[in-house]
Design an enzyme around this catalytic site. Structure first.
Site, PDB file in Angstrom:
ATOM      1  N   HIS A 147       2.622   1.699   4.277  1.00  0.00           N
ATOM      2  CA  HIS A 147       1.587   2.600   4.776  1.00  0.00           C
ATOM      3  C   HIS A 147       1.933   2.987   6.220  1.00  0.00           C
ATOM      4  O   HIS A 147       1.218   2.661   7.167  1.00  0.00           O
ATOM      5  CB  HIS A 147       0.249   1.864   4.700  1.00  0.00           C
ATOM      6  CG  HIS A 147      -0.970   2.689   4.944  1.00  0.00           C
ATOM      7  ND1 HIS A 147      -1.053   3.680   5.890  1.00  0.00           N
ATOM      8  CD2 HIS A 147      -2.189   2.646   4.357  1.00  0.00           C
ATOM      9  CE1 HIS A 147      -2.271   4.195   5.885  1.00  0.00           C
ATOM     10  NE2 HIS A 147      -2.985   3.584   4.957  1.00  0.00           N
ATOM     11  N   GLU A 248       3.767   7.708   3.681  1.00  0.00           N
ATOM     12  CA  GLU A 248       3.918   6.427   3.001  1.00  0.00           C
ATOM     13  C   GLU A 248       4.840   6.581   1.800  1.00  0.00           C
ATOM     14  O   GLU A 248       4.901   7.639   1.178  1.00  0.00           O
ATOM     15  CB  GLU A 248       2.542   5.927   2.550  1.00  0.00           C
ATOM     16  CG  GLU A 248       1.496   6.012   3.663  1.00  0.00           C
ATOM     17  CD  GLU A 248       0.082   5.835   3.154  1.00  0.00           C
ATOM     18  OE1 GLU A 248      -0.138   4.965   2.287  1.00  0.00           O
ATOM     19  OE2 GLU A 248      -0.813   6.566   3.620  1.00  0.00           O
TER      20      GLU A 248
END
Length: 275
Positions: A147, A248
């Site tokens: 992330h 991501e």
């Protein structure tokens, strides 16, 4: 939360044992951060900085799976640092996490008790990370993603390339992405199979390009909370959304990875910058 700081010939940064999270990374060639770190990082449970690891689920889980909270178990757990090797030229950190460390945490009972994680982060003039998940005795299905928060001087003047032709999911809206992506406000979209065959994405700013290369990943996710969303985030200042984009990489939703009994899967990513 144990922090580790390094300052090499080529770059500097910080990592944390909590979630095995890379918090910051700045090449000395530019003296401008590549990874975004919120001014109030550490003041809330969710640290908006660097590279949080999402596993064994992503977001609110797959459409057929119910999860108790977002973005998995491992980012909230203190990992065991088993190797720290820092020289003038390179920094290398290796963490391990036995899934039994999450015992009692909501959602942990849905995964094998012997699920095992190993995470390697290396730094020099580039950044490289690799997450290996092993399931010794049972087949299991895991979502996984890095992330990654990237710093940009001006979101409105930044672009992402490498998503062209991928199927996107934006809430309930589906379509096929065309061309370069530029965002100027709230954005939370999955781009399925964007990096399955061509595992490279770039973030372009007027004066530099950040290149993201991956292995073991199929999907890309791009997120920015926008001005209204930023005001609702704990540990995140309201004006910071203009200097951040999350790009991501991983395997999510219907692309979650099936790990056979006795098998493993490795998700890796490298990040380089060129001005």
């Amino acid at each position: 939360m144990a922090l580790h700081v390094f300052d090499l010939d080529a770059s500097a940064g910080r990592v944390s044992d909590l979630g095995a999270q890379v918090l910051s990374w700045t090449p000395h060639s530019t003296n401008r951060p590549v990874l975004f770190t919120s001014r109030r990082a550490g003041q809330a449970r969710e640290v908006h900085a660097g590279i949080p690891i999402c596993a064994p689920w992503f977001g609110q889980g797959r459409t057929d799976v119910s999860v108790p909270y977002g973005h998995g178990l491992v980012r909230w757990i203190e990992w065991d640092l088993v190797e720290e090797d820092v020289s003038e030229n390179r920094a290398r950190y290796v963490w391990e996490l036995d899934h039994s460390a999450t015992e009692g945490t909501p959602g942990s009972d849905d995964y094998p008790a012997d699920l095992y994680y190993r995470y390697v982060a290396e730094f020099d003039s580039e950044l490289r990370v690799a997450l290996t998940i092993t399931s010794p005795t049972q087949q299991t299905i895991v979502d996984q993603a890095f992330h990654t928060y990237f710093y940009v001087d001006d979101l409105a003047r930044s672009r992402i390339d490498g998503l062209d032709g991928s199927e996107f999911l934006d809430g309930s809206r589906r379509g096929v992405h065309d061309g370069t992506l530029q965002i100027e406000g709230p954005h939370d979209v999955i781009y399925f199979d964007a990096i399955a065959d061509s595992p490279t994405l770039t973030i372009g700013e007027p004066d530099r390009t950040v290149t993201i290369r991956t292995s073991g990943a199929r999907d890309a996710i791009v997120w920015n909370p926008g001005p209204d969303g930023a005001q609702r985030l704990n540990g995140f200042d309201a004006d910071e959304w203009e200097h951040m984009m999350c790009v991501e990489v991983g395997n999510v939703q219907h692309h979650a990875v099936t790990i056979p009994a006795g098998g493993s899967h490795t998700l890796s990513m490298s990040v380089a910058v060129e001005e």
